[in-house]
Design a protein around this motif. Structure first.
Motif, PDB file in Angstrom:
ATOM      1  N   SER B  39       0.842  -1.198   0.000  1.00 31.03           N
ATOM      2  CA  SER B  39       0.000   0.000   0.000  1.00 31.03           C
ATOM      3  C   SER B  39       0.878   1.249   0.000  1.00 31.03           C
ATOM      4  O   SER B  39       2.069   1.194   0.357  1.00 31.03           O
ATOM      5  CB  SER B  39      -0.902   0.013   1.232  1.00 31.03           C
ATOM      6  N   LEU B  41       0.610   3.526   2.076  1.00 31.35           N
ATOM      7  CA  LEU B  41       0.945   3.698   3.496  1.00 31.35           C
ATOM      8  C   LEU B  41       2.201   2.925   3.866  1.00 31.35           C
ATOM      9  O   LEU B  41       3.138   3.475   4.471  1.00 31.35           O
ATOM     10  CB  LEU B  41      -0.241   3.228   4.359  1.00 31.35           C
ATOM     11  N   ASP B  42       2.243   1.647   3.498  1.00 34.02           N
ATOM     12  CA  ASP B  42       3.416   0.832   3.834  1.00 34.02           C
ATOM     13  C   ASP B  42       4.654   1.306   3.083  1.00 34.02           C
ATOM     14  O   ASP B  42       5.773   1.231   3.612  1.00 34.02           O
ATOM     15  CB  ASP B  42       3.143  -0.652   3.538  1.00 34.02           C
ATOM     16  N   ARG B  45       5.958   4.330   5.017  1.00 30.30           N
ATOM     17  CA  ARG B  45       6.507   3.999   6.335  1.00 30.30           C
ATOM     18  C   ARG B  45       7.727   3.085   6.243  1.00 30.30           C
ATOM     19  O   ARG B  45       8.747   3.331   6.893  1.00 30.30           O
ATOM     20  CB  ARG B  45       5.432   3.322   7.195  1.00 30.30           C
ATOM     21  N   LYS B  54       0.342   7.409  10.093  1.00 31.51           N
ATOM     22  CA  LYS B  54       0.103   6.287  11.011  1.00 31.51           C
ATOM     23  C   LYS B  54      -0.761   5.197  10.397  1.00 31.51           C
ATOM     24  O   LYS B  54      -1.655   5.449   9.599  1.00 31.51           O
ATOM     25  CB  LYS B  54      -0.573   6.799  12.286  1.00 31.51           C
ATOM     26  N   LYS B  55      -0.469   3.966  10.835  1.00 29.94           N
ATOM     27  CA  LYS B  55      -1.274   2.818  10.438  1.00 29.94           C
ATOM     28  C   LYS B  55      -2.221   2.516  11.594  1.00 29.94           C
ATOM     29  O   LYS B  55      -1.793   2.083  12.666  1.00 29.94           O
ATOM     30  CB  LYS B  55      -0.369   1.622  10.161  1.00 29.94           C
ATOM     31  N   ASP B  58      -5.963   0.117   8.972  1.00 24.87           N
ATOM     32  CA  ASP B  58      -5.515  -0.436   7.683  1.00 24.87           C
ATOM     33  C   ASP B  58      -6.692  -0.828   6.779  1.00 24.87           C
ATOM     34  O   ASP B  58      -6.536  -1.609   5.854  1.00 24.87           O
ATOM     35  CB  ASP B  58      -4.591  -1.646   7.889  1.00 24.87           C
ATOM     36  N   CYS B  65      -4.170   7.246   8.455  1.00 25.53           N
ATOM     37  CA  CYS B  65      -3.210   7.163   7.344  1.00 25.53           C
ATOM     38  C   CYS B  65      -3.417   8.251   6.297  1.00 25.53           C
ATOM     39  O   CYS B  65      -2.810   8.196   5.228  1.00 25.53           O
ATOM     40  CB  CYS B  65      -3.317   5.800   6.670  1.00 25.53           C
ATOM     41  N   CYS B  77      -3.860   3.758   3.121  1.00 26.55           N
ATOM     42  CA  CYS B  77      -3.899   2.305   3.322  1.00 26.55           C
ATOM     43  C   CYS B  77      -4.718   1.603   2.235  1.00 26.55           C
ATOM     44  O   CYS B  77      -4.603   0.399   2.056  1.00 26.55           O
ATOM     45  CB  CYS B  77      -4.496   1.955   4.688  1.00 26.55           C
TER      46      CYS B  77
END
Lengths: 338, 171
Positions: B39, B41-42, B45, B54-55, B58, B65, B77
Motif C-alpha cells: 500500500s 501507506l506501507d 513507512r 500512522k497505520k 488499515d 493514514c 492504506c
C-alpha cells in the motif's frame, strides 16, 4: 492478501482483452472496497488490471439533455460537479451522505456500483456465506441480522447493497454503459443489480468480461422537489439502516411524477412501480405519502433482529416525501431532520 | 502474505516481481521498488522511512493514514503504491515550510486538539485537504467532512476549533 500480478490497461479495448484472457483477474480503479476485501482474503484476484488512468473521467452533456458521467469520475468530484449540483442535487446529496471525504476522493463512479455488501459474515472467512462461497450457507439468516434486508431477500442471502449513490441513480432512472468482448451495451439501472435468489454470489448483470464506461442520467433531474434521507446508527460515516431518495414533480399541489428508492433494505436499490404510481395524481400531502409507504412495504419480511426497519422505513418514506414536496431537502451536514 | 493455498481456476502465474515507482514526496523525488500489493501507506513507512503517517485500522475506517495525493486527501492504506507512480504526495512531515509550522499545525497546538497524538497526522492532513476544498464552512460542515478521521481520545471539539482558526473563521 494473496500475491497478485499487476498490470495497467492502456485503453478500454485493452482492459476488455486483459480481463477476458484471465479468469482470475479483476479491474482496480479507486480500490477502496476491493483492497479492503483483499486484505481480508474475501477477494482473491490473481491479477489486478489498473484502469484508474483510462480517460473515463469527464461529465458531458448528452443530446437528449442528460449527462454522461465517466466511470472513473471520483465520487467527490461528481457530488461537487456544477452540473450535478444544479440539475441533479439528489445525486449530489446521496453521494455526500456516504463514506468519508477521503474515500469519496478515491472511489470511482463505476466502482461505487460494484461495491460488495458489508454483511459481517461476507467479510468473515471463518463463517459460511453463499455470496462468498456459493453453497456454503447463509450465516446471517440465523445470525445477527439487524442490518439486513427486509425486502427481496431469499433463503440463500439476506444481505443489503451498501451504496447511497446507487439509490439516487435508481430514482433518477440512470443507464449504465458497458463495453465487453461482444461490444458495447446499455443496461437500465433497475436491471443492473440483482436480487439474491439462489445465486447471491452474482451481484450484478455485468458480464465478467465487461467494463463500465459511463453512467447516463436522463434530462429529468427533479432539482426542485427532492430529498435524500439516510438513517444510521451514528450521525456520519456509517452505512444506512434505511435510506430514502424521493423526487417529485408537483403542479398546483398535485403530484405529477414521483420517484421513490430505498437503500439499506434490499440486495439492490429498491423501487416499487406500484408505490410510485399511487403517488401520481394525488395531492402532495401526508395521506398520499403514507399510502405509498404502505404499498412499498406491503411485502416486507423483517429478520429476527430488524422488525424496527419496517416502521423506520415507513416513517422515513413519509418524511422524505414531505421534505421533497416542501422543497426543503435533508441537509447532509446539519443532521436535524425537519 | 503468501498463504500457500491452491486456488482452482487460477492460471499458473509467474511469481510477481517488484515494480519501480517514483513518487514526489514532500517535494522530493523518491524512486523505489515494491511488490504490487504494497500500500502507499506501507511504502511511505517501510520503504521511505516516513513514519509520521500512522497505520491505524488499515481498512479505511479510522483516517490515521490520511495523506494528500496531488492535493487531495485520501486513505493511504487503501491504495497501492504502484498505482500512484508519478504522484505528488504530502505527508505530515512535509507540511511545515522553511521552519514554520503549517497554520493548521499551529492551530492544533493553540487549541490542544489532541491527547495521545496517534490520529493527529491524519487529522491535520485531512484538515489541510478540507481547507483546500473550500466547501466546509460551519462547525456542522467541518464535523461532517472530518468524519473520516476518528479520535479515540475524543478531542473533536478542539479539532473543530483548530480547523476554524486555520480557516480564518471565528471560533
Amino acid at each position: 492478501m494473496i500475491p497478485f500480478q499487476y498490470t495497467k490497461a492502456s485503453d478500454v479495448a485493452d482492459a476488455v482483452r486483459l480481463i477476458a484472457a484471465n479468469g482470475g483477474a479483476k479491474f482496480i480503479a479507486g480500490g477502496t472496497n476491493l483492497l479492503d476485501l483483499m486484505k481480508d482474503n474475501v477477494e482473491r484476484p490473481t491479477t489486478l488490471i489498473d484502469i484508474s488512468r483510462l480517460p473515463l473521467n469527464s461529465v458531458e452533456e448528452t443530446a437528449s439533455g442528460g449527462l454522461r458521467i465517466g466511470a472513473l469520475v471520483p465520487n467527490a468530484d461528481l457530488a461537487w460537479h456544477p452540473l450535478i449540483e444544479k440539475r441533479y442535487p439528489l445525486l449530489s446529496s446521496a453521494i455526500l451522505a456516504g463514506a468519508s471525504q477521503q474515500l469519496r476522493n478515491m472511489a470511482s463512479t463505476g466502482g461505487n456500483l460494484l461495491q460488495r455488501t458489508r454483511c459481517a459474515y461476507f467479510y468473515d472467512t471463518a463463517t459460511p456465506c453463499n455470496k462468498r462461497q456459493p453453497g456454503s450457507g447463509c450465516s446471517a439468516v440465523n445470525g445477527v441480522n439487524r442490518g439486513h434486508a427486509i425486502l427481496g431477500a431469499s433463503t440463500s442471502c439476506i444481505a443489503t447493497h451498501p451504496s447511497d449513490m446507487c439509490v439516487a441513480l435508481a430514482a433518477l432512472d440512470a443507464t449504465v454503459h458497458v463495453t465487453g468482448a461482444k461490444g458495447a451495451r446499455a443496461i437500465p439501472f433497475a436491471d443492473f443489480h440483482r436480487l439474491p435468489g439462489d445465486t447471491p454470489h452474482i451481484d450484478t448483470n455485468l458480464a465478467p468480461d465487461e467494463i463500465i464506461t459511463a453512467i447516463e442520467v436522463p434530462a429529468k433531474g427533479f432539482a426542485t422537489h427532492y430529498s435524500y434521507l439516510k438513517i444510521r446508527d451514528r450521525m456520519s460515516y456509517a452505512f444506512a439502516l434505511v435510506s430514502v431518495a424521493a423526487a417529485l414533480e408537483i403542479k398546483n399541489g398535485t403530484i405529477e411524477e414521483a420517484r421513490l428508492a430505498l437503500g439499506g433494505v434490499a440486495h439492490k436499490p429498491w423501487r416499487d412501480a406500484g408505490a410510485e404510481a399511487a403517488l401520481r395524481g394525488q395531492p402532495a400531502e401526508d395521506a398520499s405519502f403514507a399510502r405509498a409507504a404502505d404499498l412499498l412495504l406491503r411485502d416486507a419480511r423483517p429478520q429476527a433482529h430488524n422488525d424496527f426497519k419496517v416502521d423506520l422505513a415507513r416513517r422515513a418514506i413519509i418524511r422524505t416525501l414531505t421534505q421533497a414536496a416542501h422543497g426543503t431537502p435533508q441537509s447532509q451536514s446539519n443532521k436535524t431532520i425537519q | 502474505m503468501q498463504d500457500g493455498a491452491v486456488h482452482p481456476g487460477a492460471s499458473p502465474s509467474p511469481l510477481p516481481e517488484k515494480v519501480s515507482v517514483t513518487l514526489i514526496v514532500n517535494g522530493i523525488e523518491r524512486r523505489f521498488s515494491v511488490l504490487p500489493w504494497v500500500s502507499l501507506l506501507d511504502a511511505l513507512r517501510d520503504h521511505l522511512d516516513l513514519t509520521g503517517t500512522k497505520k491505524g485500522c488499515d481498512h479505511g475506517q479510522c483516517g490515521a493514514c490520511t495523506v494528500l495525493v496531488d492535493g487531495r486527501r485520501i486513505n493511504s492504506c487503501l491504495t497501492l503504491a504502484v498505482m500512484r507512480d508519478g504522484a505528488h504526495v504530502t505527508t505530515i512531515e512535509g507540511l511545515a515550510a522553511n521552519g514554520a509550522l503549517d497554520p493548521l499545525q499551529q492551530a492544533f497546538i493553540d487549541h490542544d486538539a489532541f491527547q495521545c497524538g496517534y490520529c493527529t497526522p491524519g487529522q491535520i492532513c485531512s484538515g489541510v485537504g478540507l481547507i483546500a476544498e473550500g466547501r466546509a464552512k460551519t462547525a456542522d460542515e467541518i464535523r461532517e467532512f472530518m468524519s473520516g478521521n476518528i479520535c479515540r481520545c475524543g478531542a473533536y471539539p478542539n479539532i473543530v476549533s483548530a480547523i476554524q482558526q486555520a480557516m480564518g473563521a471565528k471560533p
